[in-house]
Enzyme design. Structure first.
Site, PDB file in Angstrom:
ATOM      1  N   PRO A 216      16.430 -22.956 -41.264  1.00  0.00           N
ATOM      2  CA  PRO A 216      16.317 -23.938 -40.172  1.00  0.00           C
ATOM      3  C   PRO A 216      16.844 -23.403 -38.839  1.00  0.00           C
ATOM      4  CG  PRO A 216      17.118 -24.991 -42.150  1.00  0.00           C
ATOM      5  CD  PRO A 216      17.106 -23.526 -42.443  1.00  0.00           C
ATOM      6  N   CYS A 217      16.148 -23.773 -37.761  1.00  0.00           N
ATOM      7  CA  CYS A 217      16.504 -23.278 -36.430  1.00  0.00           C
ATOM      8  C   CYS A 217      17.205 -24.334 -35.569  1.00  0.00           C
ATOM      9  CB  CYS A 217      15.253 -22.792 -35.694  1.00  0.00           C
ATOM     10  SG  CYS A 217      14.090 -24.124 -35.276  1.00  0.00           S
ATOM     11  N   GLN A 218      17.482 -25.514 -36.134  1.00  0.00           N
ATOM     12  CA  GLN A 218      17.993 -26.618 -35.314  1.00  0.00           C
ATOM     13  C   GLN A 218      19.262 -26.271 -34.538  1.00  0.00           C
ATOM     14  OE1 GLN A 218      16.678 -26.954 -38.409  1.00  0.00           O
ATOM     15  NE2 GLN A 218      16.394 -29.099 -38.959  1.00  0.00           N
TER      16      GLN A 218
ATOM     17  N   LEU B 103      20.041 -23.270 -33.465  1.00  0.00           N
ATOM     18  CA  LEU B 103      19.815 -22.058 -32.682  1.00  0.00           C
ATOM     19  C   LEU B 103      18.877 -22.295 -31.513  1.00  0.00           C
ATOM     20  CD1 LEU B 103      19.152 -19.654 -35.698  1.00  0.00           C
ATOM     21  CD2 LEU B 103      21.331 -19.974 -34.507  1.00  0.00           C
TER      22      LEU B 103
END
Length: 385
Positions: free
Chosen positions: A140-142, A144
């Site tokens: 998950p990139c939330q 970043l």
């Protein structure tokens, strides 16, 4: 060599799609994703005949059973699903299945089984994983993303799932079963100074395992997709150093107009004025204008020409609602079917999922924004091959 692949954070399966497209001998031996609708979409795209056969048979039998039998069937399905950790929004685990109809739950049950999905990565034990030689992980990139919390790899609740990959690798190492290859994907900001400490820790960990790491950024617009989408990748190979990073070439000649469908609903502009109905394309391939006086949120005022490439599609926010000039005086938003094509999936992939009448339009758009551009992965897997 036959690729035996484990797709962690699988989404709708861009990795599997790319391997199939370039004709590599491969098998997806296991997947992991806890998103309920993403699981159903994944199986619809890659195992449609198996899933639709089960659903059609279930639909036929379900019509002929009584209320008591339906209650027992729901109890059976919920009991099976309760063994998995699942999420409706990709953020929090669901507590019960009360808000889902039985057909959706049955489709989910079959999807998990058909794709050998372990659901939440936290539940995976290395010893339970089947034999494999490559693991892909698009965590998950939330925490970043520029649109996210920016809490990073250590403090962020979502992006810290990277360390679950480390745990699994350590468990595999104890069994002398480390995969030959690893492939990571995430937002470009992962490589920024802000997250350097956490990412360097990850690289060092892999080096201690014996991996040589190749990190690079690729943009979808150089791989025949009309989308300005830069993403960070890292390919890791165990006890060897042969990989060549794919090169960025000429920007694609394709535009948003090449993927626009005829069936759409015009977007009703309630206020404000479009500044320029014929914006000029810049050197990056974008032809962009804005709606003056529409809202104070600048990201929501952006409008793109059909002759432009698309901006980066996101899972939520303004870039999940991309506005396009259909013709002078008329705006429209991209549909989920169009956004899937901007991720390199075919119309037929979207149509398979849509034919089930299970996955909502909002989730289909979210799945596109969370996915990886297929043609970019094709270029990477060709180099591995």
């Amino acid at each position: 060599m036959k690729f035996k692949v484990i797709e962690l954070f699988a989404g709708i399966g861009s990795q599997s799609k790319s391997l199939k497209n370039i004709g590599i001998d491969y098998e997806i031996v296991a997947t992991s994703d806890w998103d309920i609708f993403a699981n159903i979409s994944y199986t619809s795209v890659h195992y449609y005949n198996k899933l639709i056969s089960k659903l059609n048979q279930w639909d036929k039998e379900f019509k002929s059973i009584g209320e008591r039998e339906r209650e027992r069937e729901r109890e059976r399905v919920e009991n099976v699903l309760s063994k998995f950790t699942l999420s409706r929004d990709g953020k929090y685990p669901i507590k019960n299945f009360n808000n889902f109809n039985l057909r959706t739950l049955y489709a989910l049950e079959q999807s998990l089984k058909i794709s050998n999905n372990f659901s939440d990565i936290k539940n995976i034990k290395g010893k339970e994983l089947p034999e494999h030689n490559i693991i892909t992980y698009s965590f998950p990139c939330q925490d970043l993303s520029l649109q996210g919390s920016q809490k990073g790899l250590n403090e962020g609740k979502a992006s810290s799932m990277l360390w679950e990959v480390e745990r699994i690798l350590r468990e595999l190492k104890e069994e002398n079963r480390l995969p030959k290859y690893l492939l990571m994907e995430n937002v470009k900001s992962l490589f920024s100074n802000k997250y350097q400490e956490g990412f360097n820790k990850w690289v060092k960990t892999l080096e201690e395992f014996g991996y040589t790491n190749h990190k690079f950024v690729l943009n979808a617009k150089y791989f025949d997709i009309p989308q300005n989408r830069e993403r960070a990748f890292m390919f890791s190979e165990l006890h060897q150093n042969k990989f060549q990073i794919p090169s960025n070439n000429k920007i694609t000649n394709k535009t948003i107009g090449d993927i626009l469908e005829k069936d759409y609903v015009s977007w009703q502009q309630t206020k404000g004025e479009v500044i320029d109905w014929n914006p000029i394309k810049n050197k990056n391939g974008l032809a962009k204008t804005k709606i003056e006086g529409y809202t104070t949120f600048q990201s929501e005022t952006a409008v793109f020409s059909k002759e432009s490439i698309a901006p980066t599609i996101t899972a939520t926010g303004a870039l999940n609602r991309i506005k396009v000039i259909e013709k002078e005086g008329t705006l429209r938003m991209l549909t989920s079917k169009e956004q899937w094509q901007l991720m390199g999936f075919e119309k037929s992939d979207w149509e398979k999922v849509n034919s089930l009448n299970i996955v909502p339009e909002s989730n289909l758009k979210k799945q596109a924004g969370n996915s990886i551009v297929v043609s970019v992965l094709e270029a990477i897997f060709k180099e591995i091959k």
